[in-house]
Design a protein around this motif. Structure first.
Motif, PDB file in Angstrom:
ATOM      1  N   LYS A 186       0.834  -1.208   0.000  1.00 22.27           N
ATOM      2  CA  LYS A 186       0.000   0.000   0.000  1.00 22.27           C
ATOM      3  C   LYS A 186       0.865   1.253   0.000  1.00 22.27           C
ATOM      4  O   LYS A 186       0.589   2.217  -0.722  1.00 22.27           O
ATOM      5  N   TRP A 187       1.928   1.227   0.800  1.00 25.68           N
ATOM      6  CA  TRP A 187       2.818   2.387   0.900  1.00 25.68           C
ATOM      7  C   TRP A 187       3.532   2.649  -0.422  1.00 25.68           C
ATOM      8  O   TRP A 187       3.659   3.794  -0.854  1.00 25.68           O
ATOM      9  N   SER A 188       3.960   1.594  -1.082  1.00 24.69           N
ATOM     10  CA  SER A 188       4.735   1.757  -2.325  1.00 24.69           C
ATOM     11  C   SER A 188       3.878   2.290  -3.469  1.00 24.69           C
ATOM     12  O   SER A 188       4.425   2.792  -4.462  1.00 24.69           O
ATOM     13  N   ASN A 194       3.357  12.221  -2.169  1.00 23.96           N
ATOM     14  CA  ASN A 194       2.322  11.902  -1.187  1.00 23.96           C
ATOM     15  C   ASN A 194       2.901  11.213   0.051  1.00 23.96           C
ATOM     16  O   ASN A 194       2.395  11.408   1.160  1.00 23.96           O
ATOM     17  N   GLN A 195       3.954  10.420  -0.131  1.00 18.65           N
ATOM     18  CA  GLN A 195       4.627   9.846   1.030  1.00 18.65           C
ATOM     19  C   GLN A 195       5.182  10.959   1.921  1.00 18.65           C
ATOM     20  O   GLN A 195       5.082  10.894   3.152  1.00 18.65           O
ATOM     21  N   GLN A 196       5.757  11.962   1.298  1.00 14.30           N
ATOM     22  CA  GLN A 196       6.322  13.076   2.054  1.00 14.30           C
ATOM     23  C   GLN A 196       5.244  13.872   2.768  1.00 14.30           C
ATOM     24  O   GLN A 196       5.464  14.379   3.874  1.00 14.30           O
ATOM     25  N   LEU A 197       4.066  13.987   2.173  1.00 11.00           N
ATOM     26  CA  LEU A 197       2.956  14.672   2.841  1.00 11.00           C
ATOM     27  C   LEU A 197       2.491  13.882   4.056  1.00 11.00           C
ATOM     28  O   LEU A 197       2.151  14.457   5.097  1.00 11.00           O
ATOM     29  N   VAL A 198       2.473  12.550   3.956  1.00 10.75           N
ATOM     30  CA  VAL A 198       2.107  11.707   5.089  1.00 10.75           C
ATOM     31  C   VAL A 198       3.124  11.869   6.218  1.00 10.75           C
ATOM     32  O   VAL A 198       2.762  12.012   7.397  1.00 10.75           O
ATOM     33  N   MET A 199       4.395  11.879   5.873  1.00  7.83           N
ATOM     34  CA  MET A 199       5.440  11.944   6.886  1.00  7.83           C
ATOM     35  C   MET A 199       5.694  13.362   7.391  1.00  7.83           C
ATOM     36  O   MET A 199       6.164  13.549   8.519  1.00  7.83           O
ATOM     37  N   GLY A 200       5.423  14.350   6.539  1.00  7.79           N
ATOM     38  CA  GLY A 200       5.735  15.727   6.914  1.00  7.79           C
ATOM     39  C   GLY A 200       7.204  16.056   6.781  1.00  7.79           C
ATOM     40  O   GLY A 200       7.668  17.079   7.279  1.00  7.79           O
ATOM     41  N   LYS A 201       7.957  15.171   6.117  1.00 10.78           N
ATOM     42  CA  LYS A 201       9.395  15.335   5.907  1.00 10.78           C
ATOM     43  C   LYS A 201       9.738  14.950   4.475  1.00 10.78           C
ATOM     44  O   LYS A 201       9.047  14.128   3.857  1.00 10.78           O
ATOM     45  N   THR A 202      10.823  15.519   3.959  1.00 14.74           N
ATOM     46  CA  THR A 202      11.305  15.068   2.661  1.00 14.74           C
ATOM     47  C   THR A 202      12.068  13.769   2.855  1.00 14.74           C
ATOM     48  O   THR A 202      12.707  13.547   3.889  1.00 14.74           O
ATOM     49  N   LYS A 203      11.991  12.905   1.858  1.00 18.82           N
ATOM     50  CA  LYS A 203      12.606  11.588   1.998  1.00 18.82           C
ATOM     51  C   LYS A 203      14.125  11.660   1.950  1.00 18.82           C
ATOM     52  O   LYS A 203      14.808  11.027   2.764  1.00 18.82           O
ATOM     53  N   GLN A 204      14.660  12.428   1.046  1.00 23.60           N
ATOM     54  CA  GLN A 204      16.108  12.413   0.854  1.00 23.60           C
ATOM     55  C   GLN A 204      16.851  13.165   1.946  1.00 23.60           C
ATOM     56  O   GLN A 204      17.829  12.654   2.514  1.00 23.60           O
ATOM     57  N   HIS A 205      16.396  14.375   2.274  1.00 24.15           N
ATOM     58  CA  HIS A 205      17.168  15.233   3.181  1.00 24.15           C
ATOM     59  C   HIS A 205      16.503  15.454   4.535  1.00 24.15           C
ATOM     60  O   HIS A 205      17.035  16.200   5.368  1.00 24.15           O
ATOM     61  N   ASN A 206      15.335  14.856   4.777  1.00 26.69           N
ATOM     62  CA  ASN A 206      14.664  14.947   6.069  1.00 26.69           C
ATOM     63  C   ASN A 206      14.346  16.388   6.462  1.00 26.69           C
ATOM     64  O   ASN A 206      14.440  16.772   7.628  1.00 26.69           O
ATOM     65  N   MET A 207      13.944  17.175   5.486  1.00 28.08           N
ATOM     66  CA  MET A 207      13.541  18.557   5.735  1.00 28.08           C
ATOM     67  C   MET A 207      12.024  18.614   5.921  1.00 28.08           C
ATOM     68  O   MET A 207      11.287  17.781   5.405  1.00 28.08           O
ATOM     69  N   ASP A 208      11.551  19.632   6.668  1.00 25.90           N
ATOM     70  CA  ASP A 208      10.118  19.815   6.850  1.00 25.90           C
ATOM     71  C   ASP A 208       9.445  20.087   5.514  1.00 25.90           C
ATOM     72  O   ASP A 208       9.983  20.806   4.665  1.00 25.90           O
ATOM     73  N   VAL A 209       8.254  19.497   5.343  1.00 22.53           N
ATOM     74  CA  VAL A 209       7.472  19.713   4.130  1.00 22.53           C
ATOM     75  C   VAL A 209       6.423  20.776   4.410  1.00 22.53           C
ATOM     76  O   VAL A 209       5.534  20.579   5.249  1.00 22.53           O
ATOM     77  N   TYR A 276      -5.529  12.853  12.605  1.00 24.09           N
ATOM     78  CA  TYR A 276      -4.734  11.845  13.289  1.00 24.09           C
ATOM     79  C   TYR A 276      -3.466  11.607  12.466  1.00 24.09           C
ATOM     80  O   TYR A 276      -3.270  12.202  11.407  1.00 24.09           O
ATOM     81  N   ASP A 277      -2.596  10.723  12.950  1.00 24.78           N
ATOM     82  CA  ASP A 277      -1.344  10.429  12.253  1.00 24.78           C
ATOM     83  C   ASP A 277      -1.644   9.549  11.036  1.00 24.78           C
ATOM     84  O   ASP A 277      -1.953   8.365  11.175  1.00 24.78           O
ATOM     85  N   LYS A 278      -1.517  10.122   9.848  1.00 27.77           N
ATOM     86  CA  LYS A 278      -1.861   9.401   8.620  1.00 27.77           C
ATOM     87  C   LYS A 278      -0.940   8.217   8.342  1.00 27.77           C
ATOM     88  O   LYS A 278      -1.280   7.341   7.552  1.00 27.77           O
ATOM     89  N   LEU A 279       0.205   8.170   9.012  1.00 28.82           N
ATOM     90  CA  LEU A 279       1.071   7.005   8.842  1.00 28.82           C
ATOM     91  C   LEU A 279       0.375   5.732   9.318  1.00 28.82           C
ATOM     92  O   LEU A 279       0.675   4.637   8.832  1.00 28.82           O
TER      93      LEU A 279
END
Length: 314
Positions: A186-188, A194-209, A276-279
């Motif tokens: 489901k995640w893939s 959209n993954q970054q919106l769920v996490m609130g972070k960028t995947k590569q550099h871990n910056m706030d979205v 709630y936490d969308k993760l």
């Protein structure tokens, strides 16, 4: 001076073995001695294999605590919080003992685990064993950095260890564990955006979205304590998995159990307005338990009391 268990505030390792046990006999005097012996096993392996950075934790569940140490109980040790909202829940797996073994060598983790199992074999039943490991550069299976806001330096001890407010148990820690299973299929299917919106972070550099919203994982887990402390707990989680199952073994250490309760409430219930936490739409908790890891000072002092009692010494 009170000596906390080394594994509470130890630096991250490459490998970890989690062991959960239930006690099946009433020989509590032997159990007190054997739990201290486990501390000795940790220390011996750390001395003999210093390059492996060995550390360990012994945690005791609330239901077993009063049998093991009937004369005193940590002020805030209670049951695992029962929370459920829609299809989001925090299931409970009642356990008496939690053993965490960490090292930078897998063989050392396994060797210590075997020694621990031999010590406890006659008194316990093994409920669960989970082998965890560092994934890439400290990431979860989702591809995002784990525990990026963990406390550092002296703050790590302030956040995770009981202070003089509960002086008899100073240096101990409240430990909450949950084993999460990820729905990686489901995640893939989510785009990276959209993954970054769920996490609130960028995947590569871990910056706030920017614009990730009140339901991102980063927002829902960024909590402030009653005295303005941030973060509110020490996150010792690590990924686990094989070819069919991938997930996260969540472990938090804190000076008060309210830290985890507030953390879990924010994730499951959110703000009451649907945030709630969308993760949690992609990762479900399958177990949950709470333990108290007393200081080494407390455990050694009380095993001597147990010996004196068994010999009839007042």
């Amino acid at each position: 001076m009170t000596q906390p268990q080394k594994g509470i505030c130890a630096e991250p390792n490459l490998h970890c073995l989690y062991l959960l046990y239930n006690v099946v006999d009433d020989d509590v005097a032997s159990m007190r001695q054997k739990l201290v012996h486990i501390l000795d096993v940790f220390e011996t392996f750390d001395d003999e294999h210093y390059e492996a950075m060995v550390s360990g934790v012994v945690g005791i569940g609330g239901a077993f605590w009063d049998e093991l140490y009937p004369h005193a109980r940590p002020a805030n040790l209670s049951s695992f919080p029962d929370m459920q909202c829609d299809d989001r829940c925090a299931p409970v797996l009642p356990c008496d003992l939690f053993i965490q073994i960490r090292a930078d060598r897998l063989d050392i983790c396994q060797a210590i685990g075997i020694e621990v199992s031999k010590l406890l074999k006659l008194h316990t039943e093994l409920v669960e064993q989970v082998q965890a490991f560092r994934y890439l550069d400290g990431r979860d299976w989702t591809g995002f950095v784990l525990a990026d806001d963990n406390p550092r330096g002296r703050q790590k001890f302030d956040i995770s260890l009981v202070n003089k407010d509960d002086a008899y148990f100073e240096g101990g820690s409240y430990i909450h564990i949950q084993r999460y299973r990820h729905d990686m299929d489901k995640w893939s299917h989510l785009s990276e955006k959209n993954q970054q919106l769920v996490m609130g972070k960028t995947k590569q550099h871990n910056m706030d979205v920017l614009g990730s919203g009140l339901d991102s994982h980063a927002f829902r887990t960024k909590l402030v304590g009653p005295k303005g402390e941030f973060p509110i707990l020490l996150n010792q989680s690590m990924p686990y998995g094989d070819m069919t199952t991938q997930g996260l073994y969540f472990v938090s250490c804190s000076s008060h159990p309210n830290a985890f309760k507030n953390y879990l409430f924010s994730r499951i219930y959110g703000d009451g307005n649907g945030h709630y936490d969308k993760l949690l739409d992609y990762s479900n908790a399958e177990t949950g338990a709470v333990f108290f890891a007393p200081s080494i000072t407390f455990m050694r002092a009380n095993v001597n009391i147990a010996q004196n009692e068994s010999e009839g010494v007042s």
